[in-house]
Design a protein around this motif. Structure first.
Motif, PDB file in Angstrom:
ATOM      1  N   ILE A  97       0.813  -1.215   0.000  1.00  0.00           N
ATOM      2  CA  ILE A  97       0.000   0.000   0.000  1.00  0.00           C
ATOM      3  C   ILE A  97       0.847   1.266   0.000  1.00  0.00           C
ATOM      4  O   ILE A  97       0.558   2.208  -0.730  1.00  0.00           O
ATOM      5  CB  ILE A  97      -0.978  -0.011   1.193  1.00  0.00           C
ATOM      6  CG1 ILE A  97      -2.017  -1.112   0.982  1.00  0.00           C
ATOM      7  CG2 ILE A  97      -1.649   1.356   1.376  1.00  0.00           C
ATOM      8  CD1 ILE A  97      -2.930  -1.374   2.153  1.00  0.00           C
ATOM      9  N   HIS A  98       1.887   1.298   0.785  1.00  0.00           N
ATOM     10  CA  HIS A  98       2.631   2.548   0.978  1.00  0.00           C
ATOM     11  C   HIS A  98       3.882   2.696   0.121  1.00  0.00           C
ATOM     12  O   HIS A  98       4.329   3.820  -0.104  1.00  0.00           O
ATOM     13  CB  HIS A  98       3.010   2.702   2.451  1.00  0.00           C
ATOM     14  CG  HIS A  98       1.829   2.864   3.342  1.00  0.00           C
ATOM     15  ND1 HIS A  98       1.182   4.063   3.518  1.00  0.00           N
ATOM     16  CD2 HIS A  98       1.141   1.954   4.082  1.00  0.00           C
ATOM     17  CE1 HIS A  98       0.165   3.896   4.342  1.00  0.00           C
ATOM     18  NE2 HIS A  98       0.118   2.628   4.697  1.00  0.00           N
ATOM     19  N   GLN A 105      -1.170  -1.326  -7.029  1.00  0.00           N
ATOM     20  CA  GLN A 105      -1.829  -2.265  -6.134  1.00  0.00           C
ATOM     21  C   GLN A 105      -1.799  -3.651  -6.788  1.00  0.00           C
ATOM     22  O   GLN A 105      -1.605  -3.774  -7.994  1.00  0.00           O
ATOM     23  CB  GLN A 105      -3.285  -1.820  -5.891  1.00  0.00           C
ATOM     24  CG  GLN A 105      -3.402  -0.472  -5.193  1.00  0.00           C
ATOM     25  CD  GLN A 105      -2.756  -0.458  -3.826  1.00  0.00           C
ATOM     26  OE1 GLN A 105      -3.059  -1.281  -2.981  1.00  0.00           O
ATOM     27  NE2 GLN A 105      -1.846   0.476  -3.593  1.00  0.00           N
ATOM     28  N   ARG A 136      -4.961   1.685   3.891  1.00  0.00           N
ATOM     29  CA  ARG A 136      -5.345   2.450   2.693  1.00  0.00           C
ATOM     30  C   ARG A 136      -5.834   3.849   3.077  1.00  0.00           C
ATOM     31  O   ARG A 136      -5.494   4.828   2.401  1.00  0.00           O
ATOM     32  CB  ARG A 136      -6.435   1.706   1.918  1.00  0.00           C
ATOM     33  CG  ARG A 136      -5.890   0.471   1.211  1.00  0.00           C
ATOM     34  CD  ARG A 136      -6.965  -0.392   0.663  1.00  0.00           C
ATOM     35  NE  ARG A 136      -7.481   0.131  -0.597  1.00  0.00           N
ATOM     36  CZ  ARG A 136      -8.555  -0.354  -1.194  1.00  0.00           C
ATOM     37  NH1 ARG A 136      -9.234  -1.358  -0.649  1.00  0.00           N
ATOM     38  NH2 ARG A 136      -8.966   0.160  -2.325  1.00  0.00           N
ATOM     39  N   LYS A 164      -2.928   6.001   3.781  1.00  0.00           N
ATOM     40  CA  LYS A 164      -2.296   6.408   2.522  1.00  0.00           C
ATOM     41  C   LYS A 164      -3.106   7.537   1.882  1.00  0.00           C
ATOM     42  O   LYS A 164      -2.528   8.506   1.370  1.00  0.00           O
ATOM     43  CB  LYS A 164      -2.194   5.207   1.562  1.00  0.00           C
ATOM     44  CG  LYS A 164      -1.548   5.543   0.239  1.00  0.00           C
ATOM     45  CD  LYS A 164      -0.081   5.898   0.410  1.00  0.00           C
ATOM     46  CE  LYS A 164       0.589   6.108  -0.939  1.00  0.00           C
ATOM     47  NZ  LYS A 164       1.997   6.437  -0.813  1.00  0.00           N
ATOM     48  N   VAL A 165      -4.427   7.446   1.929  1.00  0.00           N
ATOM     49  CA  VAL A 165      -5.290   8.513   1.395  1.00  0.00           C
ATOM     50  C   VAL A 165      -5.027   9.808   2.152  1.00  0.00           C
ATOM     51  O   VAL A 165      -4.872  10.879   1.548  1.00  0.00           O
ATOM     52  CB  VAL A 165      -6.784   8.120   1.465  1.00  0.00           C
ATOM     53  CG1 VAL A 165      -7.680   9.303   1.149  1.00  0.00           C
ATOM     54  CG2 VAL A 165      -7.085   6.964   0.515  1.00  0.00           C
ATOM     55  N   ILE A 167      -6.354   9.974  -6.402  1.00  0.00           N
ATOM     56  CA  ILE A 167      -6.065   9.293  -5.131  1.00  0.00           C
ATOM     57  C   ILE A 167      -6.831   7.972  -5.059  1.00  0.00           C
ATOM     58  O   ILE A 167      -6.280   6.943  -4.658  1.00  0.00           O
ATOM     59  CB  ILE A 167      -6.397  10.205  -3.930  1.00  0.00           C
ATOM     60  CG1 ILE A 167      -5.405  11.378  -3.887  1.00  0.00           C
ATOM     61  CG2 ILE A 167      -6.362   9.418  -2.625  1.00  0.00           C
ATOM     62  CD1 ILE A 167      -5.747  12.443  -2.865  1.00  0.00           C
ATOM     63  N   GLU A 193      -5.056   5.512  -7.340  1.00  0.00           N
ATOM     64  CA  GLU A 193      -3.751   5.118  -6.813  1.00  0.00           C
ATOM     65  C   GLU A 193      -3.869   4.171  -5.625  1.00  0.00           C
ATOM     66  O   GLU A 193      -3.013   3.302  -5.429  1.00  0.00           O
ATOM     67  CB  GLU A 193      -2.944   6.352  -6.404  1.00  0.00           C
ATOM     68  CG  GLU A 193      -1.547   6.014  -5.947  1.00  0.00           C
ATOM     69  CD  GLU A 193      -0.684   7.224  -5.671  1.00  0.00           C
ATOM     70  OE1 GLU A 193       0.133   7.157  -4.740  1.00  0.00           O
ATOM     71  OE2 GLU A 193      -0.824   8.239  -6.370  1.00  0.00           O
ATOM     72  N   THR A 194      -4.893   4.328  -4.822  1.00  0.00           N
ATOM     73  CA  THR A 194      -5.044   3.500  -3.617  1.00  0.00           C
ATOM     74  C   THR A 194      -5.955   2.292  -3.840  1.00  0.00           C
ATOM     75  O   THR A 194      -6.272   1.584  -2.891  1.00  0.00           O
ATOM     76  CB  THR A 194      -5.545   4.349  -2.435  1.00  0.00           C
ATOM     77  OG1 THR A 194      -6.738   5.036  -2.814  1.00  0.00           O
ATOM     78  CG2 THR A 194      -4.483   5.342  -1.992  1.00  0.00           C
ATOM     79  N   TYR A 245      -9.150   2.069  -4.997  1.00  0.00           N
ATOM     80  CA  TYR A 245     -10.603   2.177  -4.830  1.00  0.00           C
ATOM     81  C   TYR A 245     -11.266   2.199  -6.202  1.00  0.00           C
ATOM     82  O   TYR A 245     -10.744   2.791  -7.145  1.00  0.00           O
ATOM     83  CB  TYR A 245     -10.979   3.423  -4.026  1.00  0.00           C
ATOM     84  CG  TYR A 245     -10.714   3.257  -2.555  1.00  0.00           C
ATOM     85  CD1 TYR A 245     -11.623   2.591  -1.742  1.00  0.00           C
ATOM     86  CD2 TYR A 245      -9.548   3.736  -1.982  1.00  0.00           C
ATOM     87  CE1 TYR A 245     -11.378   2.413  -0.395  1.00  0.00           C
ATOM     88  CE2 TYR A 245      -9.287   3.564  -0.632  1.00  0.00           C
ATOM     89  CZ  TYR A 245     -10.209   2.905   0.152  1.00  0.00           C
ATOM     90  OH  TYR A 245      -9.952   2.727   1.484  1.00  0.00           O
ATOM     91  N   LEU A 260     -14.272   5.384  -2.023  1.00  0.00           N
ATOM     92  CA  LEU A 260     -13.219   5.928  -1.177  1.00  0.00           C
ATOM     93  C   LEU A 260     -13.823   6.838  -0.112  1.00  0.00           C
ATOM     94  O   LEU A 260     -13.515   6.712   1.074  1.00  0.00           O
ATOM     95  CB  LEU A 260     -12.206   6.702  -2.018  1.00  0.00           C
ATOM     96  CG  LEU A 260     -11.036   7.339  -1.268  1.00  0.00           C
ATOM     97  CD1 LEU A 260      -9.847   7.477  -2.192  1.00  0.00           C
ATOM     98  CD2 LEU A 260     -11.352   8.673  -0.666  1.00  0.00           C
TER      99      LEU A 260
END
Length: 180
Positions: free
Chosen positions: A75-76, A81, A121, A124-125, A139, A142-143, A145, A151
């Motif tokens: 995640i980070h 993903q 997650r 991270k957001v 965002i 990228e994460t 969702y 999200l």
């Protein structure tokens, strides 16, 4: 260990004891020496504890740490993903049945692997919102969702506020990755 500074701190403690780290990864260290004597192990454990780390010798604890490390790294610290769902991804990477890993994690940590993933997650957001370099659509993508709505709903469920309110408040309640 969840960052470069953490890895350096652990390597420093090993060096103080005359030990030689060969490989230091998040959650795992391989040393040149075959075995630690009791004195070294005791001092290392005490010194690591003072830094907020723990020397893991229990197989179950090691597996839990591997799960956490895999999720945090994914995640980070990765740009993408996993292409498959997390349960398959984790089971494949750790070579264990996911139901075993899930049960072990829940019993030990008091939350599910899924909740741990969600919490990571959301952190991270938060990080990406604070940086203010991307819009919410970017965002979300990228994460991992599926949509901004998903999200936003999950963010509000975890934090009690929408991403927009979080960003506008200027009060960024973030947690260190090891405390998520």
């Amino acid at each position: 260990m969840v960052c470069q500074r953490c890895k350096l701190a652990v390597e420093n403690e090993l060096s103080k004891l005359g030990l030689h780290p060969v490989k230091t990864e998040l959650g795992e260290v391989i040393i040149k020496e075959d075995i630690l004597n009791k004195g070294q192990e005791s001092i290392l454990s005490k010194n690591l504890k003072a830094l907020g780390f723990e020397l893991l010798d229990d197989k179950r604890k090691k597996i839990i740490e591997q799960i956490k490390t895999l999720i945090i790294n994914t995640i980070h610290y990765n740009d993408q993903q996993p292409q498959k769902n997390y349960s398959s991804f984790i089971a494949e990477k750790l070579h264990h049945d996911y139901s075993y890993l899930s049960k072990l994690f829940s019993e030990t940590e008091g939350i599910t692997i899924e909740q741990f993933i969600i919490n990571q997650r959301i952190e991270k957001v938060k990080e990406l919102l604070v940086y203010d370099e991307k819009n919410l659509s970017e965002i979300a993508y990228e994460t991992g969702y599926s949509s901004v709505a998903h999200l936003s709903a999950q963010f509000k469920k975890v934090t009690g506020q929408t991403p927009t309110v979080f960003k506008q408040s200027g009060i960024y309640h973030r947690k260190t990755l090891d405390n998520v």
